[in-house]
Design a protein around this motif. Structure first.
Motif, PDB file in Angstrom:
ATOM      1  N   GLN A 131     -23.661  20.823  18.006  1.00  0.00           N
ATOM      2  CA  GLN A 131     -22.592  20.639  18.984  1.00  0.00           C
ATOM      3  C   GLN A 131     -23.151  20.302  20.355  1.00  0.00           C
ATOM      4  N   GLY A 132     -24.314  20.861  20.660  1.00  0.00           N
ATOM      5  CA  GLY A 132     -24.922  20.613  21.966  1.00  0.00           C
ATOM      6  C   GLY A 132     -25.543  19.242  22.100  1.00  0.00           C
ATOM      7  N   GLN A 179     -24.900  15.753  30.447  1.00  0.00           N
ATOM      8  CA  GLN A 179     -24.269  15.011  31.534  1.00  0.00           C
ATOM      9  C   GLN A 179     -24.134  13.535  31.154  1.00  0.00           C
ATOM     10  N   ALA A 180     -22.935  13.013  31.267  1.00  0.00           N
ATOM     11  CA  ALA A 180     -22.696  11.604  30.942  1.00  0.00           C
ATOM     12  C   ALA A 180     -23.334  10.708  32.000  1.00  0.00           C
ATOM     13  N   GLU A 181     -23.915   9.606  31.550  1.00  0.00           N
ATOM     14  CA  GLU A 181     -24.471   8.603  32.453  1.00  0.00           C
ATOM     15  C   GLU A 181     -23.651   7.328  32.325  1.00  0.00           C
ATOM     16  N   VAL A 206     -19.998   1.339  31.263  1.00  0.00           N
ATOM     17  CA  VAL A 206     -19.985   2.027  29.970  1.00  0.00           C
ATOM     18  C   VAL A 206     -20.670   3.378  30.117  1.00  0.00           C
ATOM     19  N   SER A 207     -20.013   4.433  29.659  1.00  0.00           N
ATOM     20  CA  SER A 207     -20.620   5.767  29.729  1.00  0.00           C
ATOM     21  C   SER A 207     -21.338   6.090  28.421  1.00  0.00           C
ATOM     22  N   TYR A 208     -22.366   6.931  28.522  1.00  0.00           N
ATOM     23  CA  TYR A 208     -23.137   7.339  27.345  1.00  0.00           C
ATOM     24  C   TYR A 208     -23.806   8.677  27.644  1.00  0.00           C
TER      25      TYR A 208
END
Length: 708
Positions: free
Chosen positions: A246-247, A252-254, A290-292
């Protein structure tokens, strides 16, 4: 002189003798009465020698029985002359699978969980566990016939030694190549759990040298795993590999700025939160925001898009993508790759050998699919201990079905049945021996009460069912939820002290967005409703409109598909769930259900117009690709140690360059030459798109001067 009895027959006789005794059997009784041990000798000298041989053999046999999970109890007693003696006994309550109460829907869910491991490391264990539970529940045999199915593969060579070390509590040592590094480091780890997510297997454990918990991707282990059998460690109480999974990807999204064609790059535009952020630097392009969360996986995806998607920011992601393209071009011999640096990928590109080995394109003879089946006495003993109760529960089973169930050739089956027919309780008279016979091609067994209960679940068997059932809870509909919980509770009771394995191995099969689509497709299958979909054909970067009639939903690793009748193609097709952009009801289904809607062995379904591609890859990569494409592995040519040849079929050759970009130099195309040239040109164009005159600020790395 009596005929010599082989080890398996002797072991089977010993099991029956110890199971069939309430009080226990002494060493003297076992030697004198259990077939397979030498009888008393006529001379004292010979007797002394045989007694020593018996003691050694009996100790080995006890060790073998304990190794296969058969507990032997010992008690102290006195004989008629008041001499102290040790008695040996197998308690039926400890030996057999406890009583299991399952209805047919719960049994069906158990079959789904077991078949999830088809072709994986736990495949045989899962099928054996399913057979044992079905036999104990008195429900016979059940096929995996639900509308949702999954297949999990364990292709990494490190999986099995890590699994062994995990369940036995031993530390391991291996060479590991971290993300973004070009060098390997030696790691000593106490394994706590193994989990699958994003189609990758991960090891969680204590990094001994660093004194901290760490996660390791198995595909980055680049040496054999060495197990330290001299020590033992205890896993932290309450540890759950599911929580570790799950982790992953929850950091943190970039945000990346990627230059793409206007109206193109549909794969990126479909990502959650993707939005146009402005005009691009080239005519006909625009910037996508775009987030990742997983930089490495994002770099893989972007590299596979080539010149169609050029990263502008951040610089670290841009360099990682460019490094993948350069490494792939270096392996392909593409123009523009002279100074390829694989550090961003953490791998080393393949050498570029000339195809001068044996066979076409330098490939030698085809390799066998996986290792040969083990034939040691332990494996055969376990099979016979499983076959006897199976025959009791399924009287009159056809020989062909019995052979298929246990994966036996006719001569192997005949040998096994003969062994069962000459074993039994001490005395070995009529009524003591098991009576196995065949009538009109059907197999029957009598006088097998002692072995009528299947042997308790092994750790592999318990783990396969527990992990499979737990993973299915994420995708089960409301109709299956109760049956799934019933089956899970029953297996935990059957597993007993080994139920902890459910916290040590886990599968993350599906995430939030896909769940909604899967649920909608499940409802359409149940109601026999057709669907109008907008579907991304990624190889052509186009959106197509289709009307499909869903039949079955399945996953291979973490990628989900729907098997459906396509009205435009007029045949069964597999569609990736994450490529469905819209899904709307389209009235009742018109085509009769039927045809092969079962789960295919791989995500790729061969067609008549496919193109055969010959690849050369490092051994690990080749062994992972072969099952995905139902490919054939070959010996490489001379001077190519550590490499393997691979032949695959592809429906569209346009899918090959993106695959080579993802592999980042770990594979190259040998033939056909037209595809080889196309890959080189595609990679060269992708690298050229990253030239400095298109760069933004400091995000642009120095591009090699290909003419110097």
């Amino acid at each position: 002189m009596p005929k010599k009895i082989d080890a398996v027959e002797r072991l089977l006789n010993l099991v029956i003798a110890l199971l069939g005794s309430r009080r226990g059997r002494s060493r003297k009784f076992i030697r004198d009465h259990v077939n397979g041990y030498a009888a008393a000798a006529p001379t004292a000298a010979e007797e002394a020698r045989l007694e020593v041989a018996f003691e050694r053999m009996f100790e080995r046999d006890k060790d073998t029985l304990r190794q296969v999970g058969i507990p032997i109890k010992t008690t102290t007693s006195f004989d008629d002359d008041d001499h102290e003696q040790t008695l040996y006994r197998i308690d039926p309550a400890d030996y057999g699978v406890p009583e299991v109460r399952l209805d047919e829907p719960a049994m069906m869910m158990l079959a789904v969980a077991a078949n999830m491991w088809s072709g994986a490391a736990f495949s045989e264990a899962a099928q054996s566990a399913l057979r044992k539970v079905a036999t104990r529940a008195g429900l016979g045999w059940y096929d995996d016939d639900t509308t949702v199915q999954s297949r999990i593969r364990t292709l990494e060579p490190a999986f099995e030694p890590l699994w062994t070390a995990l369940r036995e509590g031993h530390a391991v040592t291996f060479d590991y190549r971290g993300a973004g590094t070009a060098e390997n480091s030696v790691r000593t780890v106490q394994p706590w759990g193994l989990g699958s997510k994003y189609g990758q297997w991960y090891l969680a454990g204590l990094d001994v040298d660093r004194g901290a918990a760490r996660n390791f991707r198995l595909s980055r282990i680049c040496s054999e795993v060495q197990i330290d059998g001299s020590g033992h460690f205890e896993r932290p109480e309450g540890f759950s590999i599911a929580q570790v999974l799950q982790g992953l990807g929850s950091g943190q999204a970039e945000t990346a700025l990627v230059e793409v064609p206007v109206g193109g790059a549909h794969f990126l535009r479909s990502r959650e939160g993707a939005a146009v952020a402005g005009a691009g630097t080239r005519t006909g392009t625009e910037l996508l925001s775009v987030s990742y969360r997983e930089p490495e996986l994002m770099a893989d995806d972007l590299a596979s898009l080539g010149a169609q998607a050029v990263v502008r920011e951040p610089g670290t992601l841009r360099r990682a993508v460019l490094a993948r393209l350069q490494a792939a071009a270096g392996a392909a011999g593409a123009v523009g790759a002279a100074d390829a640096d694989p550090a961003g990928r953490g791998g080393t590109p393949l050498p570029v050998p000339s195809p001068d080995g044996p066979g076409p394109e330098g490939l030698g003879a085809a390799l066998r699919r996986g290792p040969g089946k083990r034939t040691d006495s332990r494996e055969r003993l376990l099979r016979l201990l499983s076959m006897a109760p199976f025959l009791v529960a399924n009287p009159g089973i056809p020989e062909s079905e019995l052979a298929e169930e246990f994966h036996l050739a006719p001569d192997q089956l005949a040998r096994d049945l003969e062994t069962l027919s000459v074993t039994g309780l001490p005395g070995y008279l009529h009524g003591d021996l098991m009576d196995v016979f065949t009538e009109r091609g059907q197999v029957f067994i009598r006088d097998a009460e002692t072995l009528s209960a299947p042997l308790r679940l092994t750790q592999e068997e318990a783990c396969a069912l527990l992990v499979g059932l737990d993973a299915l809870t994420a995708v089960s509909g409301s109709a299956e939820a109760r049956s799934l919980r019933t089956a899970l509770d029953a297996v935990k009771r059957a597993a007993g002290p080994d139920a902890w394995l459910a916290d040590a191995v886990a599968l993350a099969l599906v995430d939030g967005p896909a769940l909604e689509t899967i649920a909608a497709l499940q409802a359409m299958i149940h109601d026999r409703t057709a669907a109008h979909i907008t579907y991304l054909v990624r190889s052509r970067d186009e959106l197509s409109e289709r009307t499909i009639e869903p039949r079955r939903i399945f996953s291979i690793d973490s990628t989900w598909y729907v098997r459906a009748w396509c009205r435009s193609a007029r045949e069964l097709r597999s569609f990736r769930v994450d490529h469905i952009r819209s899904l709307d009801p389209a009235g009742p289904q018109e085509h009769e259900a039927g045809g092969n809607a079962s789960v295919p062995p791989s995500a790729y379904t061969p067609g008549a117009g496919d193109t055969e591609i010959s690849l050369l890859a490092d051994a690990g990569t080749a062994r992972r690709l072969a099952p995905a494409y139902d490919g054939v592995l070959h010996e490489p040519g001379a001077g190519q140690a550590g490499l393997l040849g691979l032949r695959i079929l592809v429906g569209e050759t346009s899918t090959v360059p993106p695959l080579m970009a993802r592999l980042a130099g770990r594979a190259r195309v040998l033939a056909p030459h037209s595809v080889r040239r196309h890959v080189s040109a595609w990679l060269a164009a992708a690298i050229a798109a990253y030239e400095p005159d298109h760069a933004v600020g400091e995000s642009a790395p120095r591009t090699p001067n290909v003419n110097r």
